[in-house]
Structure formats: structure tokens, C-alpha cells
Enzyme design. Structure first.
Site, PDB file in Angstrom:
ATOM      1  N   VAL A  10       0.864  -1.177   0.000  1.00  0.00           N
ATOM      2  CA  VAL A  10       0.000   0.000   0.000  1.00  0.00           C
ATOM      3  C   VAL A  10       0.898   1.224   0.000  1.00  0.00           C
ATOM      4  O   VAL A  10       1.979   1.213   0.586  1.00  0.00           O
ATOM      5  CB  VAL A  10      -0.985   0.022   1.197  1.00  0.00           C
ATOM      6  CG1 VAL A  10      -2.033  -1.074   1.056  1.00  0.00           C
ATOM      7  CG2 VAL A  10      -0.264  -0.087   2.525  1.00  0.00           C
ATOM      8  N   SER A  11       0.460   2.269  -0.677  1.00  0.00           N
ATOM      9  CA  SER A  11       1.292   3.451  -0.871  1.00  0.00           C
ATOM     10  C   SER A  11       1.324   4.375   0.333  1.00  0.00           C
ATOM     11  O   SER A  11       2.319   5.049   0.575  1.00  0.00           O
ATOM     12  CB  SER A  11       0.792   4.251  -2.074  1.00  0.00           C
ATOM     13  OG  SER A  11       0.801   3.453  -3.224  1.00  0.00           O
ATOM     14  N   LYS A  12       0.229   4.430   1.062  1.00  0.00           N
ATOM     15  CA  LYS A  12       0.133   5.414   2.146  1.00  0.00           C
ATOM     16  C   LYS A  12       0.041   4.713   3.494  1.00  0.00           C
ATOM     17  O   LYS A  12      -0.522   3.627   3.619  1.00  0.00           O
ATOM     18  CB  LYS A  12      -1.093   6.301   1.925  1.00  0.00           C
ATOM     19  CG  LYS A  12      -0.988   7.104   0.647  1.00  0.00           C
ATOM     20  CD  LYS A  12      -2.207   7.939   0.417  1.00  0.00           C
ATOM     21  CE  LYS A  12      -2.051   8.676  -0.906  1.00  0.00           C
ATOM     22  NZ  LYS A  12      -3.288   9.182  -1.411  1.00  0.00           N
TER      23      LYS A  12
END
Length: 185
Positions: A10-12
Site C-alpha cells: 500500500v502506498s500510504k
């Protein structure tokens, strides 16, 4: 015997990778590596590096989607070629054509990779053509120079007085390479 390994990302930081991890475990992954809060444009993500180190020839790497591996087509193509060279098969849970564990899947993957590379090469070619055309029109890309006519005049005077590039740059508040470039013209 091949291992089935999963990779999730996941990016965040405020995103939750649990759904990806659960899907991968349900798809038979004995181990799942998860990068949390990591951009797909960063190649050396900690858990991705650990996953690559863990994988052995004959293993199967499962991902929910290929975009979990890379944030650009170029990086994705390089990653997929690297996995192929390592003898690691790749399976995407949501992109059924991406399954290199079968002859048909390998063939379709090869076709997809060729078209992805063609797109990258076409974008590069179009960009270079556009830059060449802009140059013929007198436009030069990049940021505007920080070396105004006044700064160039001060730099020329200081250089004539045998000041170093670095001291001139400090006085002008610019980088030494900017001073060298401006006086080299």
C-alpha cells in the site's frame, strides 16, 4: 517443490494492506511480504527486497495486481524480466492473463510485455521528437537559468580577479556549476 509466495503493498501509511494479504493467503500463499506506506516508484522497498531474497527458482509469486510491483511500465518490465531470469513464475489474482505457470500464460505474458515495451519506447521517441522540434523553434527545455545578466557580469569580474568558482557561487547565492556554465557560454 515450489513455494507460493505473496507480495502486497500500500502506498500510504493510513491505508490497510490486510485485504490484499487475506486474498493472497486464500490463494495459497505460504508467506506474504507486505510493504506499508511505500511508493511503487521506489525499487528498493524493504519487504520487496526481502521477498526477492526469499524467492528461489521454481517459486510462484502471487500479487493482487501487477501495479503492486511497480509504478511505471519500465520498472514493471524490468521487474518481470528479473523474475523470469530468476526462474520465478508470476500470478496476478485480478489479471487472469498474467499467470506464467502455464504455457499459454507465458505466451500471453510475453505478448503483454512486448506491447508494454513498445508503449514505453513510443513515449520516449515522441518525447525526443518533441524536444528536437522545440529546439528548432529556439526553445530549450529545463528550468530557466539563475544566472541573470547582472550575476554574469559580477561573475566575470570576480573570475578575472582569480576568485574560485565556489567563492563566486557563494557571493551570488547560486551553485558553482551554474557559474561555470554561464561563463562557458
Amino acid at each position: 517443490m515450489s513455494n507460493v509466495i505473496g507480495y502486497a503493498r500500500v502506498s500510504k501509511r493510513d491505508q490497510n494492506p490486510d485485504a490484499q494479504e487475506a486474498e493472497l493467503r486464500a490463494a495459497g500463499c505460504s508467506r506474504v511480504f507486505v510493504d506499508h506506506g511505500q511508493s511503487s516508484r521506489i525499487i528498493d522497498r524493504p519487504q520487496w527486497v526481502a521477498c526477492l531474497d526469499y524467492l528461489r527458482p521454481g517459486d510462484i509469486l502471487k500479487v493482487r495486481r501487477l501495479d503492486r510491483l511497480a509504478g511505471s511500465e519500465r520498472i514493471l518490465i524490468e521487474t518481470l524480466h528479473d523474475l523470469d531470469n530468476r526462474g520465478v513464475n508470476i500470478v496476478s489474482l485480478t489479471e487472469p492473463l498474467i499467470d506464467t505457470t502455464s504455457p499459454m500464460g507465458r505466451a500471453l505474458f510475453g505478448i503483454v510485455a512486448v506491447f508494454a515495451q513498445l508503449r514505453v519506447d513510443t513515449i520516449r521517441e515522441n518525447t525526443l521528437r518533441g524536444l528536437d522540434y522545440a529546439r528548432t523553434q529556439g526553445r530549450i527545455g529545463g528550468r530557466p537559468t539563475v544566472m541573470t545578466a547582472e550575476r554574469v557580469a559580477v561573475a566575470e569580474r570576480m573570475r578575472a580577479e582569480h576568485h574560485s568558482w565556489e567563492s563566486i557561487a557563494r557571493v551570488l547565492g547560486v551553485g558553482a556549476s551554474s557559474v561555470r556554465r554561464a561563463l562557458g557560454r
